[in-house]
Design an enzyme around this catalytic site. Structure first.
Site, mmCIF file in Angstrom:
data_model
loop_
_atom_site.group_PDB
_atom_site.id
_atom_site.type_symbol
_atom_site.label_atom_id
_atom_site.label_comp_id
_atom_site.label_asym_id
_atom_site.label_seq_id
_atom_site.Cartn_x
_atom_site.Cartn_y
_atom_site.Cartn_z
ATOM 1 N N ASP A 260 30.705 9.816 14.078
ATOM 2 C CA ASP A 260 30.483 10.519 12.809
ATOM 3 C C ASP A 260 29.024 10.992 12.768
ATOM 4 O OD1 ASP A 260 30.190 11.390 10.241
ATOM 5 O OD2 ASP A 260 30.387 9.414 9.310
ATOM 6 N N SER B 229 29.273 30.990 16.806
ATOM 7 C CA SER B 229 28.264 30.274 15.997
ATOM 8 C C SER B 229 26.918 30.252 16.689
ATOM 9 C CB SER B 229 28.667 28.818 15.781
ATOM 10 O OG SER B 229 29.832 28.745 15.057
ATOM 11 N N LYS C 242 27.191 24.559 3.243
ATOM 12 C CA LYS C 242 28.341 25.379 2.829
ATOM 13 C C LYS C 242 28.403 25.331 1.309
ATOM 14 C CE LYS C 242 32.903 26.700 3.572
ATOM 15 N NZ LYS C 242 33.246 26.979 2.191
ATOM 16 N N ASP D 234 25.788 21.479 11.985
ATOM 17 C CA ASP D 234 26.661 22.574 11.560
ATOM 18 C C ASP D 234 27.990 21.999 11.040
ATOM 19 O OD1 ASP D 234 27.534 25.189 11.189
ATOM 20 O OD2 ASP D 234 28.107 25.499 13.276
ATOM 21 N N GLY E 291 30.407 23.964 20.952
ATOM 22 C CA GLY E 291 29.123 23.868 21.654
ATOM 23 C C GLY E 291 28.210 25.083 21.590
ATOM 24 N N ASP F 70 30.257 14.815 18.046
ATOM 25 C CA ASP F 70 31.453 15.436 17.452
ATOM 26 C C ASP F 70 32.676 14.730 18.021
ATOM 27 O OD1 ASP F 70 33.550 17.369 16.657
ATOM 28 O OD2 ASP F 70 31.877 18.746 16.297
HETATM 29 C C1 SAM Z 1 31.609 24.800 12.410
HETATM 30 S S1 SAM Z 1 32.008 23.655 13.642
HETATM 31 C C2 SAM Z 1 30.590 23.586 14.634
HETATM 32 C C3 SAM Z 1 30.432 24.743 15.566
HETATM 33 C C4 SAM Z 1 29.271 24.549 16.518
HETATM 34 N N1 SAM Z 1 27.979 24.572 15.840
HETATM 35 C C5 SAM Z 1 29.245 25.608 17.594
HETATM 36 O O1 SAM Z 1 28.273 26.370 17.656
HETATM 37 O O2 SAM Z 1 30.162 25.668 18.403
HETATM 38 C C6 SAM Z 1 31.968 22.149 12.805
HETATM 39 C C7 SAM Z 1 32.208 20.932 13.668
HETATM 40 O O3 SAM Z 1 31.900 19.779 12.912
HETATM 41 C C8 SAM Z 1 32.743 18.737 13.339
HETATM 42 N N2 SAM Z 1 32.708 17.697 12.296
HETATM 43 C C9 SAM Z 1 33.238 17.692 11.058
HETATM 44 N N3 SAM Z 1 32.923 16.553 10.417
HETATM 45 C C10 SAM Z 1 32.136 15.840 11.270
HETATM 46 C C11 SAM Z 1 31.465 14.592 11.179
HETATM 47 N N4 SAM Z 1 31.506 13.852 10.077
HETATM 48 N N5 SAM Z 1 30.755 14.182 12.250
HETATM 49 C C12 SAM Z 1 30.660 14.923 13.378
HETATM 50 N N6 SAM Z 1 31.285 16.110 13.506
HETATM 51 C C13 SAM Z 1 32.008 16.565 12.467
HETATM 52 C C14 SAM Z 1 34.072 19.389 13.565
HETATM 53 O O4 SAM Z 1 34.818 18.626 14.485
HETATM 54 C C15 SAM Z 1 33.670 20.742 14.132
HETATM 55 O O5 SAM Z 1 33.685 20.723 15.538
#
Ligand code: SAM
EC number: 2.1.1.186
Length: 358
Positions: free
Chosen positions: A263, A191, A308, A279, A226, A243
């Site tokens: 959150d 990512s 998305k 993300d 990360g 996260d």
């Molecule tokens: C697509 S991944 C992110 C990847 C990250 N941008 C990277 O480069 O490694 C989405 C992340 O969003 C987190 N997530 C989902 N819902 C969330 C929320 N309401 N608050 C914080 N994190 C959340 C998930 O735990 C997951 O780690």
């Protein structure tokens, strides 16, 4: 027939076609499109008296989301087995129309071309074709001359060619909208490339340092493992990574990251920071509203976030999110610059950038 050839991610032809058709219509250019299914190509036909040149002058690529790149089609010619250069010269001479001055050309293939021989041919063809066209007066004599346009040669196969042009100030920074980015081994996830591409596409190249440098503060919502945080850290930023999932240990050892298990939609910084990136894969409207809150309340100056989009309603959902963003930020009374794009490294999501201005 007047025509623009549009490049998009394969599978998103309808979205790109609808977007060009709607956006051109808003500028008084009516027309229709034909998707070339799953090829990442769309043909847009402006209706007379407007021409394909008019589209390029009135509609800017960076206002579009699903269109990665585009060219004005000058002609489509068949290619014989021998003297393919001669066939292009003859075709261009027989056009009966001019085109803006071009000093160089680009040979392009469809994004999902699987024919390795065609790829090899395309690479090797650039130089004899350039020489031939230059000799025929169809390219500027000096290849380093500053020219308003570039000749575009699209090769669907060995037997045919689409020749057109792109304008220097209205085409993708990377040919076909595909940047070649390398993922360093230390990046915690693939990512990471998305945020790098977003910066390359949305930030003025000569001002990257103003946007990213100087020890800025950032929050990364949905940060684990990360990849995005790693990009922010690489720019020298101090990052709050929000996260509930685990962050990459090596990245945490940089000392520039604070991991907050919370959150992302509810967490707020104590005072305004420079960047908020998000993300989180959730309802796009929810993320759009989050961005409005952050910018509207002065919690950040710049933001990059992903939306998305639901299958089958991708374009419509984007229009709804765009309204949420534009109306919300306008109601908050702030100046802003909003850009969105279906990046090469995106799949079902699109990436938005907003900066507070004024
Ligand atoms: C697509 S991944 C992110 C990847 C990250 N941008 C990277 O480069 O490694 C989405 C992340 O969003 C987190 N997530 C989902 N819902 C969330 C929320 N309401 N608050 C914080 N994190 C959340 C998930 O735990 C997951 O780690």
């Amino acid at each position: 027939m007047e025509q623009i050839l549009v490049f998009c991610r394969p599978g998103f032809e309808t979205e790109a076609g609808r977007e060009v058709t709607d956006s051109a219509a808003e500028r008084g250019i009516f027309g229709y499109f034909e998707p070339v299914k799953n090829q990442g190509l769309v043909r847009f036909y402006p209706a007379a008296p407007e021409t394909a040149d008019d589209v390029m002058v009135r509609l800017m690529l960076d206002e579009l989301v699903f269109v990665r790149d585009w060219i004005v089609v000058l002609g489509e010619f068949s290619l014989p087995d021998t003297d393919r250069v001669g066939a292009v010269i003859e075709g261009l001479r027989g056009l009966g129309r001019g085109y803006p001055g071009c000093a160089r050309l680009e040979v392009r293939l469809s994004e999902n071309n699987a024919d390795g021989d065609l790829g090899n041919f395309a690479r090797k063809w650039v130089s004899p074709l350039s020489r031939g066209l230059r000799g025929a007066g169809l390219l500027e004599a000096d290849q380093n001359a500053s020219a308003p346009a570039r000749l575009e040669v699209f090769l669907p196969d060995f037997a045919s060619v689409v020749v057109g042009y792109s304008l220097a100030d209205n085409r993708a920074r990377y040919v076909g909208g595909i940047p070649r980015l390398r993922l360093p081994a230390s990046a915690p996830s693939r990512s990471a490339l998305k945020l790098e591409e977003a910066w390359k596409v949305f930030l003025p190249p000569e001002q990257e340092l103003d946007y990213l440098g100087g020890g800025k503060k950032a929050a990364d919502l949905g940060a684990a493992p990360g990849g995005w945080t790693w990009q922010l850290v690489r720019q020298g930023m101090m990052v709050t990574a929000v996260d509930n999932g685990p962050m990459n240990a090596e990245l945490m050892a940089s000392g520039q990251v604070e991991h907050v298990e919370a959150d992302g939609y509810g967490w707020r910084p104590k005072r305004g920071i420079d960047w908020m990136v998000c993300d989180i894969v959730d309802q796009p409207r929810k993320t759009a509203k989050l961005a409005v809150t952050w910018l509207g309340e002065g919690l950040c100056r710049y933001t990059v976030f992903n939306l998305k989009l639901p299958m089958k309603k991708r374009y419509d959902e984007w229009l709804i999110c765009r309204d949420i963003l534009v109306n919300g930020l306008s109601a908050a009374g702030i100046g802003f610059r909003l850009k969105a794009r279906h990046l090469y490294h995106d799949r079902e999501e699109i990436t938005c950038f907003i900066e507070r201005t004024g």
